[in-house]
Design a protein around this motif. Structure first.
Motif, short mmCIF file in Angstrom:
data_model
loop_
_atom_site.label_atom_id
_atom_site.label_comp_id
_atom_site.label_asym_id
_atom_site.label_seq_id
_atom_site.Cartn_x
_atom_site.Cartn_y
_atom_site.Cartn_z
N GLN A 212 0.83 -1.20 0.00
CA GLN A 212 0.00 0.00 0.00
C GLN A 212 0.87 1.25 0.00
OE1 GLN A 212 -3.30 0.08 -0.27
NE2 GLN A 212 -3.33 2.29 -0.28
N ASP A 213 1.88 1.29 0.86
CA ASP A 213 2.78 2.44 0.90
C ASP A 213 3.49 2.63 -0.44
OD1 ASP A 213 2.07 2.87 3.53
OD2 ASP A 213 3.91 1.99 4.37
N ALA A 214 3.91 1.53 -1.04
CA ALA A 214 4.60 1.61 -2.33
C ALA A 214 3.67 2.14 -3.42
CB ALA A 214 5.14 0.24 -2.72
N LEU A 215 2.42 1.72 -3.40
CA LEU A 215 1.46 2.24 -4.38
C LEU A 215 1.25 3.73 -4.19
CD1 LEU A 215 -1.15 -0.66 -4.35
CD2 LEU A 215 0.23 0.05 -6.31
N VAL A 216 1.15 4.16 -2.95
CA VAL A 216 0.98 5.59 -2.67
C VAL A 216 2.20 6.37 -3.12
CG1 VAL A 216 0.77 7.29 -0.81
CG2 VAL A 216 -0.68 5.26 -0.80
N LYS A 217 3.39 5.85 -2.82
CA LYS A 217 4.61 6.54 -3.24
C LYS A 217 4.74 6.60 -4.75
CE LYS A 217 7.30 5.64 0.89
NZ LYS A 217 8.43 4.94 1.49
N THR A 218 4.36 5.51 -5.41
CA THR A 218 4.50 5.47 -6.87
C THR A 218 3.47 6.35 -7.55
OG1 THR A 218 5.35 3.22 -6.73
CG2 THR A 218 4.55 3.94 -8.87
N PHE A 219 2.25 6.31 -7.07
CA PHE A 219 1.18 7.05 -7.75
C PHE A 219 0.70 8.26 -6.96
CE2 PHE A 219 0.97 2.78 -9.53
CZ PHE A 219 0.94 3.08 -10.87
N GLY A 220 1.45 8.65 -5.93
CA GLY A 220 1.09 9.82 -5.12
C GLY A 220 1.06 11.10 -5.94
N ARG A 221 1.97 11.18 -6.84
CA ARG A 221 1.96 12.29 -7.80
C ARG A 221 1.31 11.75 -9.06
NH1 ARG A 221 7.92 13.06 -8.40
NH2 ARG A 221 7.95 11.01 -7.45
N LEU A 222 0.52 12.55 -9.69
CA LEU A 222 -0.14 12.08 -10.91
C LEU A 222 0.90 11.67 -11.93
CD1 LEU A 222 -3.05 14.62 -11.32
CD2 LEU A 222 -3.14 12.29 -10.46
N ARG A 223 0.80 10.43 -12.34
CA ARG A 223 1.75 9.90 -13.33
C ARG A 223 0.96 9.19 -14.42
NH1 ARG A 223 7.21 7.92 -10.66
NH2 ARG A 223 7.33 9.38 -8.98
N TYR B 52 8.16 -0.19 -10.79
CA TYR B 52 8.27 0.94 -9.88
C TYR B 52 7.77 0.57 -8.48
CZ TYR B 52 9.53 4.65 -13.18
OH TYR B 52 10.19 5.46 -14.05
N VAL B 53 6.65 -0.14 -8.42
CA VAL B 53 6.08 -0.51 -7.13
C VAL B 53 7.01 -1.49 -6.40
CG1 VAL B 53 4.14 -1.66 -5.98
CG2 VAL B 53 3.71 0.00 -7.80
N ARG B 54 7.57 -2.47 -7.11
CA ARG B 54 8.51 -3.41 -6.48
C ARG B 54 9.72 -2.67 -5.90
NH1 ARG B 54 8.44 -9.06 -7.34
NH2 ARG B 54 6.60 -9.68 -8.50
N LYS B 55 10.23 -1.72 -6.65
CA LYS B 55 11.37 -0.92 -6.17
C LYS B 55 10.96 -0.11 -4.93
CE LYS B 55 15.47 1.00 -6.55
NZ LYS B 55 16.66 0.31 -6.18
N ALA B 56 9.75 0.44 -4.95
CA ALA B 56 9.26 1.20 -3.80
C ALA B 56 9.04 0.30 -2.59
CB ALA B 56 7.97 1.94 -4.17
N VAL B 57 8.57 -0.93 -2.81
CA VAL B 57 8.41 -1.90 -1.71
C VAL B 57 9.78 -2.17 -1.07
CG1 VAL B 57 7.94 -4.33 -1.19
CG2 VAL B 57 6.29 -3.01 -2.52
N LEU B 58 10.77 -2.44 -1.90
CA LEU B 58 12.11 -2.73 -1.40
C LEU B 58 12.68 -1.54 -0.63
CD1 LEU B 58 14.62 -4.56 -1.26
CD2 LEU B 58 15.31 -3.57 -3.45
#
Length: 182
Positions: free
Chosen positions: A47-58, A69-75
């Motif tokens: 959930q945190d990784a999804l928010v970090k990845t898509f927190g800014r409109l992309r 991107y989400v896997r990298k954010a999870v790590l």
């Protein structure tokens, strides 16, 4: 707000997130679970990784590129949390003690508890093991992802595998020691 017309050719970020969670959500949670060893924490990591990845409109993501991107954010989130916990332990002056088994447990139970054994590793060691053996990355790729040298990755892998070998080697010796004399 009214919907804009004519934006059907490129999927919006909302559509990408929806498809990513529907199609790859369980795989992302399994990946996070291997890192943190707890299903609830794994769901939080994703959930945190999804928010970090898509927190800014992309826009412009495909599901596969968004997953990367989400896997990298999870790590990164997992490693950041590990650093934070390590720092807190130093500040709080808490003494960590190793868990010991009071009575012998059958070796098959211990072998099956790989997630528990991974929890005993440091965050960097666990990240290296998961990236090497779950993601099937090479040492140089792991070093690139973690932003450390290849030698450091080799050291983390060596230390982690040594810790795991001690646990599993001791289990093997206990499990087969009595059978040889029979």
């Amino acid at each position: 707000m009214a919907e804009r017309a004519g934006e059907g050719s490129v999927p919006s970020w909302e559509q990408v997130v929806t498809r990513l969670v529907a199609e790859r959500g369980p795989a992302l949670e399994r990946y996070a679970y291997l890192l943190c060893g707890n299903a609830d924490d794994a769901a939080d990591l994703v959930q945190d990784a999804l928010v970090k990845t898509f927190g800014r409109l992309r826009n412009g993501f495909t599901v596969s590129s968004a997953e990367a991107y989400v896997r990298k954010a999870v790590l990164n989130t997992y490693l950041d949390n590990g650093r934070r916990k390590t720092l807190w332990r130093r500040i709080a002056r808490l003494e960590a003690t190793e868990a010991t088994l009071d009575e012998p447990v059958p070796s098959s139970d211990l072998r099956m508890d790989l997630a528990g054994r991974l929890r005993a590793l440091s965050p960097r060691e666990r990240a290296c093991v998961v990236l090497r053996y779950y993601e099937d990355l090479k040492v140089d790729d792991i070093a690139s992802q973690l932003g450390i040298s290849s030698g450091a990755v080799k050291r983390y892998l060596s230390d982690a595998l040594a810790k795991l070998a001690i646990v599993f080697g001791a289990d093997e010796a206990e499990g087969t020691g009595g059978r040889r004399g029979d």
